[in-house]
Design a protein around this motif. Structure first.
Motif, PDB file in Angstrom:
ATOM      1  N   ALA A   1      11.377  -8.541  -9.270  1.00  0.00           N
ATOM      2  CA  ALA A   1      12.057  -7.514  -8.524  1.00  0.00           C
ATOM      3  C   ALA A   1      11.730  -7.344  -7.075  1.00  0.00           C
ATOM      4  O   ALA A   1      12.657  -7.229  -6.112  1.00  0.00           O
ATOM      5  N   GLY A   2      10.373  -7.460  -6.783  1.00  0.00           N
ATOM      6  CA  GLY A   2       9.875  -7.511  -5.502  1.00  0.00           C
ATOM      7  C   GLY A   2      10.566  -8.704  -4.562  1.00  0.00           C
ATOM      8  O   GLY A   2      10.810  -8.556  -3.330  1.00  0.00           O
TER       9      GLY A   2
ATOM     10  N   GLU B   1      -1.200   4.151 -10.800  1.00  0.00           N
ATOM     11  CA  GLU B   1      -2.199   3.287 -10.146  1.00  0.00           C
ATOM     12  C   GLU B   1      -1.748   1.865 -10.192  1.00  0.00           C
ATOM     13  O   GLU B   1      -2.126   0.954  -9.383  1.00  0.00           O
ATOM     14  N   PHE B   2      -1.428   1.517 -11.275  1.00  0.00           N
ATOM     15  CA  PHE B   2      -0.847   0.142 -11.388  1.00  0.00           C
ATOM     16  C   PHE B   2       0.483  -0.294 -10.272  1.00  0.00           C
ATOM     17  O   PHE B   2       0.371  -1.120  -9.742  1.00  0.00           O
ATOM     18  N   ALA B   3       1.153   0.812 -10.302  1.00  0.00           N
ATOM     19  CA  ALA B   3       2.604   0.536  -9.319  1.00  0.00           C
ATOM     20  C   ALA B   3       2.033   0.567  -8.034  1.00  0.00           C
ATOM     21  O   ALA B   3       2.517  -0.370  -7.173  1.00  0.00           O
ATOM     22  N   ARG B   4       1.047   1.261  -7.604  1.00  0.00           N
ATOM     23  CA  ARG B   4       0.455   1.037  -6.237  1.00  0.00           C
ATOM     24  C   ARG B   4      -0.241  -0.234  -5.954  1.00  0.00           C
ATOM     25  O   ARG B   4      -0.153  -0.866  -4.813  1.00  0.00           O
ATOM     26  N   ALA B   5      -0.882  -0.580  -6.980  1.00  0.00           N
ATOM     27  CA  ALA B   5      -1.522  -2.037  -6.699  1.00  0.00           C
ATOM     28  C   ALA B   5      -0.773  -3.073  -6.787  1.00  0.00           C
ATOM     29  O   ALA B   5      -0.858  -3.901  -5.958  1.00  0.00           O
ATOM     30  N   ILE B   6       0.232  -3.127  -7.525  1.00  0.00           N
ATOM     31  CA  ILE B   6       1.286  -4.307  -7.519  1.00  0.00           C
ATOM     32  C   ILE B   6       2.307  -4.308  -6.189  1.00  0.00           C
ATOM     33  O   ILE B   6       2.097  -5.208  -5.665  1.00  0.00           O
ATOM     34  N   ALA B   7       2.241  -3.017  -5.766  1.00  0.00           N
ATOM     35  CA  ALA B   7       3.138  -3.051  -4.376  1.00  0.00           C
ATOM     36  C   ALA B   7       2.342  -3.515  -3.399  1.00  0.00           C
ATOM     37  O   ALA B   7       2.591  -4.127  -2.586  1.00  0.00           O
ATOM     38  N   GLN B   8       1.061  -3.199  -3.398  1.00  0.00           N
ATOM     39  CA  GLN B   8       0.152  -3.607  -2.273  1.00  0.00           C
ATOM     40  C   GLN B   8      -0.105  -5.280  -2.487  1.00  0.00           C
ATOM     41  O   GLN B   8      -0.053  -5.741  -1.329  1.00  0.00           O
TER      42      GLN B   8
ATOM     43  N   ASN C   1       3.278  -6.615  -0.919  1.00  0.00           N
ATOM     44  CA  ASN C   1       3.322  -6.559   0.300  1.00  0.00           C
ATOM     45  C   ASN C   1       2.266  -7.595   1.155  1.00  0.00           C
ATOM     46  O   ASN C   1       2.626  -7.870   2.123  1.00  0.00           O
ATOM     47  N   THR C   2       1.120  -7.521   0.467  1.00  0.00           N
ATOM     48  CA  THR C   2       0.166  -8.538   1.084  1.00  0.00           C
ATOM     49  C   THR C   2       0.514 -10.038   1.108  1.00  0.00           C
ATOM     50  O   THR C   2       0.124 -10.826   2.000  1.00  0.00           O
ATOM     51  N   GLY C   3       1.346 -10.393   0.071  1.00  0.00           N
ATOM     52  CA  GLY C   3       1.794 -11.735  -0.267  1.00  0.00           C
ATOM     53  C   GLY C   3       2.722 -12.070   0.662  1.00  0.00           C
ATOM     54  O   GLY C   3       3.139 -13.344   1.149  1.00  0.00           O
ATOM     55  N   ASP C   4       3.426 -10.956   1.364  1.00  0.00           N
ATOM     56  CA  ASP C   4       4.343 -11.519   2.520  1.00  0.00           C
ATOM     57  C   ASP C   4       4.270 -10.664   3.925  1.00  0.00           C
ATOM     58  O   ASP C   4       5.067 -10.298   4.542  1.00  0.00           O
ATOM     59  N   ILE C   5       2.809 -10.287   3.980  1.00  0.00           N
ATOM     60  CA  ILE C   5       2.687  -9.759   5.194  1.00  0.00           C
ATOM     61  C   ILE C   5       2.914 -10.252   6.444  1.00  0.00           C
ATOM     62  O   ILE C   5       3.310  -9.337   7.471  1.00  0.00           O
ATOM     63  N   ASP C   6       2.736 -11.444   6.684  1.00  0.00           N
ATOM     64  CA  ASP C   6       3.462 -11.986   8.123  1.00  0.00           C
ATOM     65  C   ASP C   6       4.888 -11.593   8.319  1.00  0.00           C
ATOM     66  O   ASP C   6       5.198 -11.263   9.292  1.00  0.00           O
TER      67      ASP C   6
ATOM     68  N   GLU D   1       8.138  -3.315   4.209  1.00  0.00           N
ATOM     69  CA  GLU D   1       7.082  -3.101   2.981  1.00  0.00           C
ATOM     70  C   GLU D   1       8.143  -2.457   1.785  1.00  0.00           C
ATOM     71  O   GLU D   1       9.053  -1.686   2.389  1.00  0.00           O
ATOM     72  N   ILE D   2       7.803  -2.929   0.793  1.00  0.00           N
ATOM     73  CA  ILE D   2       8.541  -2.120  -0.495  1.00  0.00           C
ATOM     74  C   ILE D   2       7.547  -1.338  -1.295  1.00  0.00           C
ATOM     75  O   ILE D   2       6.202  -1.302  -1.152  1.00  0.00           O
ATOM     76  N   GLU D   3       8.157  -0.281  -1.653  1.00  0.00           N
ATOM     77  CA  GLU D   3       7.447   0.741  -2.556  1.00  0.00           C
ATOM     78  C   GLU D   3       7.728   0.601  -3.812  1.00  0.00           C
ATOM     79  O   GLU D   3       9.025   0.214  -4.040  1.00  0.00           O
ATOM     80  N   VAL D   4       6.944   0.624  -4.995  1.00  0.00           N
ATOM     81  CA  VAL D   4       7.335   0.601  -6.483  1.00  0.00           C
ATOM     82  C   VAL D   4       7.012   2.009  -6.970  1.00  0.00           C
ATOM     83  O   VAL D   4       6.085   2.646  -6.834  1.00  0.00           O
ATOM     84  N   VAL D   5       8.259   2.502  -7.574  1.00  0.00           N
ATOM     85  CA  VAL D   5       8.363   3.878  -7.703  1.00  0.00           C
ATOM     86  C   VAL D   5       8.708   4.110  -9.255  1.00  0.00           C
ATOM     87  O   VAL D   5       9.323   3.415  -9.795  1.00  0.00           O
ATOM     88  N   SER D   6       8.373   5.142  -9.804  1.00  0.00           N
ATOM     89  CA  SER D   6       8.794   5.369 -11.160  1.00  0.00           C
ATOM     90  C   SER D   6       8.912   6.837 -11.398  1.00  0.00           C
ATOM     91  O   SER D   6       8.171   7.662 -10.687  1.00  0.00           O
TER      92      SER D   6
END
Length: 233
Positions: A105-106, A135-142, A145-150, A159-164
């Motif tokens: 989805a990201g 905490e999982f949602a925050r970690a995977i979002a980070q 975002n790190t994976g496409d930081i450039d 940046e995307i945010e993972v919400v629930s």
């Protein structure tokens, strides 16, 4: 001002559909459903139905059914040889399922410049399912975002945010009330049963006995909404 886009992971079950319905008021929603080898294939038909009801800008059903062969006997949701329990047991946990879903989805969210990736985990999931925890949602979002930081730094992507609902502290019954406020009785077309249904009086109904069906019944009771779901028991 144009609305932001949200990629909503929607199984076709009560929680994910209710959450997508609440987000559709403020976002252009893009729905994503996964065929991962689950026993409950009727939930996919439910997701297709609600993509139309919610006027999703686009709905993709992604076939990752090869995962069933990797999962083997690790869980009862993909392995039909195992009995579906009435209460939570560890074999209801599909290994890192939400991590897989959210990563895909990201990728879509970044490709269409969506602001959020949403999934229907609620506060009641938190004690049992690690990949439903905030905490999982925050970690995977980070990580995403790190994976496409450039690309993010250059402004090509955002940046995307993972919400629930879990991140908001919402219980299943609170989520149900919020979804019902948008959908009314149309939400009874959702499919929660972990089985693929029980044929009764010429149609397939929820089994009424698996952990998910029991949780569904309780949510309606707690929300004080008349449950018009058809159950086999």
């Amino acid at each position: 001002m144009p609305r932001q886009a949200a990629v909503c992971i929607a199984s076709g079950g009560l929680d994910s559909v209710c959450y997508a319905a609440t987000l559709a008021r403020d976002y252009d929603i893009y729905m994503l459903t996964f065929s991962y080898g689950q026993r409950a294939k009727r939930e996919i038909d439910s997701a297709r139905h609600f993509a139309k009801v919610l006027k999703a800008r686009e709905h993709k059903v992604i076939d990752i059914s090869f995962m069933k062969s990797l999962y083997g006997r690790s869980n009862a949701l993909t392995d039909s040889r195992q009995k579906l329990s009435k209460d939570f047991t560890q074999n209801l946990v599909v290994p890192v399922r939400n991590a897989i879903f959210i990563t895909i989805a990201g990728a879509w969210a970044m490709s269409i410049n969506a602001k959020i990736v949403a999934y229907g985990a609620h506060a009641g999931d938190v004690p049992h399912y690690a990949d439903c925890r905030p905490e999982f949602a925050r970690a995977i979002a980070q990580a995403l975002n790190t994976g496409d930081i450039d690309s993010i730094k250059t402004g090509v992507r955002q940046e995307i945010e993972v919400v629930s609902p879990a991140a908001q502290g919402m219980t299943k019954s609170e989520l149900l009330r919020a979804g019902h406020a948008v959908l009314g009785d149309r939400l009874f077309a959702t499919w929660s049963c972990y089985s693929n249904g029980v044929r009764k009086a010429g149609r397939y109904t929820h089994c009424g006995a698996c952990e998910s069906c029991i949780s569904r019944k309780k949510a309606f009771t707690d929300a004080q909404i008349d449950d018009r779901t058809l159950y086999a028991e």
